[in-house]
Design a protein around this motif. Structure first.
Motif, PDB file in Angstrom:
ATOM      1  N   ALA A 269      33.700  43.509  32.771  1.00 25.26           N
ATOM      2  CA  ALA A 269      34.056  42.611  31.416  1.00 25.26           C
ATOM      3  C   ALA A 269      35.726  43.027  31.278  1.00 25.26           C
ATOM      4  CB  ALA A 269      33.513  43.241  30.226  1.00 25.26           C
ATOM      5  N   ALA A 270      35.981  44.161  31.701  1.00 25.96           N
ATOM      6  CA  ALA A 270      37.612  44.584  31.646  1.00 25.96           C
ATOM      7  C   ALA A 270      38.430  44.133  32.774  1.00 25.96           C
ATOM      8  CB  ALA A 270      37.512  46.233  31.820  1.00 25.96           C
ATOM      9  N   GLY A 271      37.675  43.433  33.538  1.00 27.37           N
ATOM     10  CA  GLY A 271      38.421  42.756  34.818  1.00 27.37           C
ATOM     11  C   GLY A 271      38.596  43.804  35.998  1.00 27.37           C
ATOM     12  N   LEU A 272      37.974  44.889  35.995  1.00 31.30           N
ATOM     13  CA  LEU A 272      38.445  46.002  36.970  1.00 31.30           C
ATOM     14  C   LEU A 272      37.795  45.649  38.292  1.00 31.30           C
ATOM     15  CD1 LEU A 272      38.581  49.066  34.523  1.00 31.30           C
ATOM     16  CD2 LEU A 272      40.568  47.567  35.349  1.00 31.30           C
ATOM     17  N   LEU A 273      36.270  45.099  38.135  1.00 30.16           N
ATOM     18  CA  LEU A 273      35.671  44.839  39.428  1.00 30.16           C
ATOM     19  C   LEU A 273      36.257  43.673  40.159  1.00 30.16           C
ATOM     20  CD1 LEU A 273      31.730  45.258  38.236  1.00 30.16           C
ATOM     21  CD2 LEU A 273      33.602  46.815  39.304  1.00 30.16           C
ATOM     22  N   GLY A 274      36.935  42.802  39.506  1.00 33.34           N
ATOM     23  CA  GLY A 274      37.493  41.796  40.204  1.00 33.34           C
ATOM     24  C   GLY A 274      39.139  41.836  40.505  1.00 33.34           C
ATOM     25  N   ALA A 275      39.473  43.236  40.904  1.00 34.63           N
ATOM     26  CA  ALA A 275      41.049  43.595  41.071  1.00 34.63           C
ATOM     27  C   ALA A 275      41.371  43.071  42.400  1.00 34.63           C
ATOM     28  CB  ALA A 275      41.080  45.185  40.842  1.00 34.63           C
ATOM     29  N   PHE A 276      40.462  42.851  43.246  1.00 31.91           N
ATOM     30  CA  PHE A 276      40.693  42.388  44.664  1.00 31.91           C
ATOM     31  C   PHE A 276      40.090  40.995  44.952  1.00 31.91           C
ATOM     32  CE2 PHE A 276      41.152  46.890  46.214  1.00 31.91           C
ATOM     33  CZ  PHE A 276      42.478  46.756  46.181  1.00 31.91           C
ATOM     34  N   VAL A 277      39.823  40.541  43.789  1.00 34.32           N
ATOM     35  CA  VAL A 277      39.213  39.126  43.811  1.00 34.32           C
ATOM     36  C   VAL A 277      40.255  37.824  43.426  1.00 34.32           C
ATOM     37  CG1 VAL A 277      37.307  37.440  43.215  1.00 34.32           C
ATOM     38  CG2 VAL A 277      36.887  40.039  43.547  1.00 34.32           C
ATOM     39  N   PRO A 278      40.511  36.819  44.313  1.00 36.33           N
ATOM     40  CA  PRO A 278      41.427  35.883  43.840  1.00 36.33           C
ATOM     41  C   PRO A 278      41.072  35.079  42.483  1.00 36.33           C
ATOM     42  CG  PRO A 278      41.018  35.743  45.950  1.00 36.33           C
ATOM     43  CD  PRO A 278      40.162  36.821  45.444  1.00 36.33           C
ATOM     44  N   GLU A 279      41.725  34.592  41.592  1.00 31.55           N
ATOM     45  CA  GLU A 279      41.441  34.156  40.313  1.00 31.55           C
ATOM     46  C   GLU A 279      40.584  32.848  40.491  1.00 31.55           C
ATOM     47  OE1 GLU A 279      44.916  33.115  38.125  1.00 31.55           O
ATOM     48  OE2 GLU A 279      45.531  35.308  38.072  1.00 31.55           O
ATOM     49  N   GLU A 280      40.693  32.268  41.683  1.00 31.59           N
ATOM     50  CA  GLU A 280      39.785  30.869  42.008  1.00 31.59           C
ATOM     51  C   GLU A 280      38.353  31.447  42.001  1.00 31.59           C
ATOM     52  OE1 GLU A 280      42.281  31.434  45.984  1.00 31.59           O
ATOM     53  OE2 GLU A 280      42.405  31.990  43.595  1.00 31.59           O
ATOM     54  N   TYR A 281      38.133  32.475  42.356  1.00 27.37           N
ATOM     55  CA  TYR A 281      36.656  33.191  42.616  1.00 27.37           C
ATOM     56  C   TYR A 281      36.396  33.899  41.638  1.00 27.37           C
ATOM     57  CZ  TYR A 281      37.728  31.590  47.299  1.00 27.37           C
ATOM     58  OH  TYR A 281      38.060  30.659  48.547  1.00 27.37           O
ATOM     59  N   GLY A 282      36.868  34.048  40.278  1.00 25.69           N
ATOM     60  CA  GLY A 282      36.612  34.863  39.296  1.00 25.69           C
ATOM     61  C   GLY A 282      37.202  35.835  38.950  1.00 25.69           C
ATOM     62  N   GLY A 283      38.145  36.416  39.651  1.00 25.47           N
ATOM     63  CA  GLY A 283      38.741  37.617  39.790  1.00 25.47           C
ATOM     64  C   GLY A 283      39.978  37.526  39.042  1.00 25.47           C
ATOM     65  N   THR A 284      40.476  39.043  38.911  1.00 20.59           N
ATOM     66  CA  THR A 284      41.700  38.883  38.158  1.00 20.59           C
ATOM     67  C   THR A 284      43.007  39.292  39.074  1.00 20.59           C
ATOM     68  OG1 THR A 284      41.318  41.251  38.086  1.00 20.59           O
ATOM     69  CG2 THR A 284      40.584  40.170  36.066  1.00 20.59           C
ATOM     70  N   ALA A 285      42.660  39.726  40.365  1.00 21.75           N
ATOM     71  CA  ALA A 285      43.692  39.644  41.458  1.00 21.75           C
ATOM     72  C   ALA A 285      44.736  40.619  40.984  1.00 21.75           C
ATOM     73  CB  ALA A 285      44.298  38.248  41.913  1.00 21.75           C
ATOM     74  N   MET A 286      44.492  41.641  40.272  1.00 23.86           N
ATOM     75  CA  MET A 286      45.499  42.891  40.002  1.00 23.86           C
ATOM     76  C   MET A 286      45.987  43.412  41.276  1.00 23.86           C
ATOM     77  SD  MET A 286      43.947  44.085  36.303  1.00 23.86           S
ATOM     78  CE  MET A 286      42.376  44.679  36.978  1.00 23.86           C
ATOM     79  N   GLY A 287      45.229  43.729  42.037  1.00 25.10           N
ATOM     80  CA  GLY A 287      45.771  44.591  43.338  1.00 25.10           C
ATOM     81  C   GLY A 287      45.202  45.724  43.273  1.00 25.10           C
ATOM     82  N   LEU A 288      46.034  46.524  44.361  1.00 28.38           N
ATOM     83  CA  LEU A 288      45.584  48.102  44.632  1.00 28.38           C
ATOM     84  C   LEU A 288      46.064  48.998  43.688  1.00 28.38           C
ATOM     85  CD1 LEU A 288      44.589  50.247  46.275  1.00 28.38           C
ATOM     86  CD2 LEU A 288      46.622  49.903  47.924  1.00 28.38           C
ATOM     87  N   THR A 289      47.342  48.807  43.141  1.00 32.17           N
ATOM     88  CA  THR A 289      47.897  49.637  42.394  1.00 32.17           C
ATOM     89  C   THR A 289      47.154  49.613  40.933  1.00 32.17           C
ATOM     90  OG1 THR A 289      50.046  49.453  43.307  1.00 32.17           O
ATOM     91  CG2 THR A 289      50.227  50.187  41.054  1.00 32.17           C
ATOM     92  N   ALA A 290      46.830  48.517  40.633  1.00 32.62           N
ATOM     93  CA  ALA A 290      46.166  48.378  39.436  1.00 32.62           C
ATOM     94  C   ALA A 290      44.735  49.145  39.417  1.00 32.62           C
ATOM     95  CB  ALA A 290      45.913  46.763  39.107  1.00 32.62           C
ATOM     96  N   LEU A 291      43.941  48.780  40.444  1.00 33.59           N
ATOM     97  CA  LEU A 291      42.750  49.629  40.665  1.00 33.59           C
ATOM     98  C   LEU A 291      42.885  50.951  40.591  1.00 33.59           C
ATOM     99  CD1 LEU A 291      39.667  48.631  41.473  1.00 33.59           C
ATOM    100  CD2 LEU A 291      40.264  49.200  43.809  1.00 33.59           C
ATOM    101  N   ALA A 292      43.914  51.488  41.448  1.00 32.59           N
ATOM    102  CA  ALA A 292      44.194  52.948  41.343  1.00 32.59           C
ATOM    103  C   ALA A 292      44.538  53.476  40.021  1.00 32.59           C
ATOM    104  CB  ALA A 292      45.250  53.182  42.477  1.00 32.59           C
TER     105      ALA A 292
END
Length: 265
Positions: free
Chosen positions: A80-103
């Motif tokens: 719900a916080a969008g963290l599991l979708g950090a590496f998932v592009p937006e067109e597939y339902g992710g947030t695409a935040m990237g590695l730094t955000a995940l770390a």
């Protein structure tokens, strides 16, 4: 040698003079170890996500310690916080935040006693699928990773190879419309919790690769494998990883995986 900056007795100009600035006196770009505005927002988002669990931290730790599992409601909150979708592009339902955000999010969780490697493993596997998976794989798995519906683990380590993937022996032999898996992986984190494992296996033996003079990286492939596939068994090791996650030796004995589940070429 004459004093600093003085002309030597031979009348020549000194190699170093007081007017010359040594290299360490040259202007340097300032270094900053602070967080960017985006990273602060991620920290704040993570803190808000954790707030409902703060009073139940002891329960969370007990579940991890005794069962090695992430509570389902916590995993749902990560999604719900969008963290599991950090590496998932937006067109597939992710947030695409990237590695730094995940770390940044992982650091914020660990500092509050809520860290778990399955969160990072799932994110890492999502990145592999997003970068090199077929369009079919992306559509099948990425939206479900981002929504929290699927958990992933990763299997590369072998008893006689460690993380030296060039020495691994686990095989994936093409047969019909799929591959047959045989071999053993060890020290695999989260195999009991994951729905799928991203497996590193050989499509040709190391001996064949060496005999034909191919690059060492040849014939090493990734496969998305259902953890409940017939022919896969696991044995728990008498130890736990960081944050209480169980460790497993995983046996592949004729387990079959569809060819379309191969990641990349």
């Amino acid at each position: 040698m004459p004093p600093w900056g003085q002309r030597p007795s031979n009348g020549r100009a000194p190699i170093w003079t007081a007017s010359r600035r040594p290299w360490y006196a040259a202007p340097m770009m300032p270094l900053t170890f602070g967080l960017t505005e985006e990273q602060r927002m991620i920290q704040e988002t993570t803190a808000r996500m954790l707030r409902p669990f703060e009073e139940r931290r002891r329960e969370f730790e007990r579940v991890l310690r005794e069962h090695g599992r992430v509570p389902d409601e916590f995993w749902t909150a990560l999604a719900a916080a969008g963290l599991l979708g950090a590496f998932v592009p937006e067109e597939y339902g992710g947030t695409a935040m990237g590695l730094t955000a995940l770390a940044t999010a992982a650091d914020a969780m660990a500092s509050r006693g809520f860290g778990h490697p399955l969160f990072l493993l799932t994110g890492m596997d999502a990145l592999c699928i997003a970068r090199d998976g077929s369009e079919s794989l992306k559509r099948r798995f990425l939206p479900q990773i981002a929504s929290g519906a699927l958990k992933f683990c990763f299997a590369i380590t072998e008893a006689n190879a460690g993380t030296n993937s060039f020495r691994m022996t686990t095989r994936a032999v093409r047969r019909g419309d799929g591959y047959v898996l045989d071999g053993e992986k060890t020290f695999i984190t989260g195999m009991d919790q994951a729905d799928y494992v991203l497996l590193v296996a050989r499509t040709r033996s190391r001996e064949e690769v060496e005999r034909e003079g191919l690059p060492k990286t040849s014939c090493l492939s990734l496969f998305v494998v259902d953890c409940h596939t017939p022919g896969i068994t696991r044995t728990q090791l008498p130890m736990r990883a960081i944050d209480g996650a169980a460790q497993w030796t995983v046996h592949f004995d004729g387990a079959e995986v569809p060819a379309e589940n191969r990641v990349g070429e």
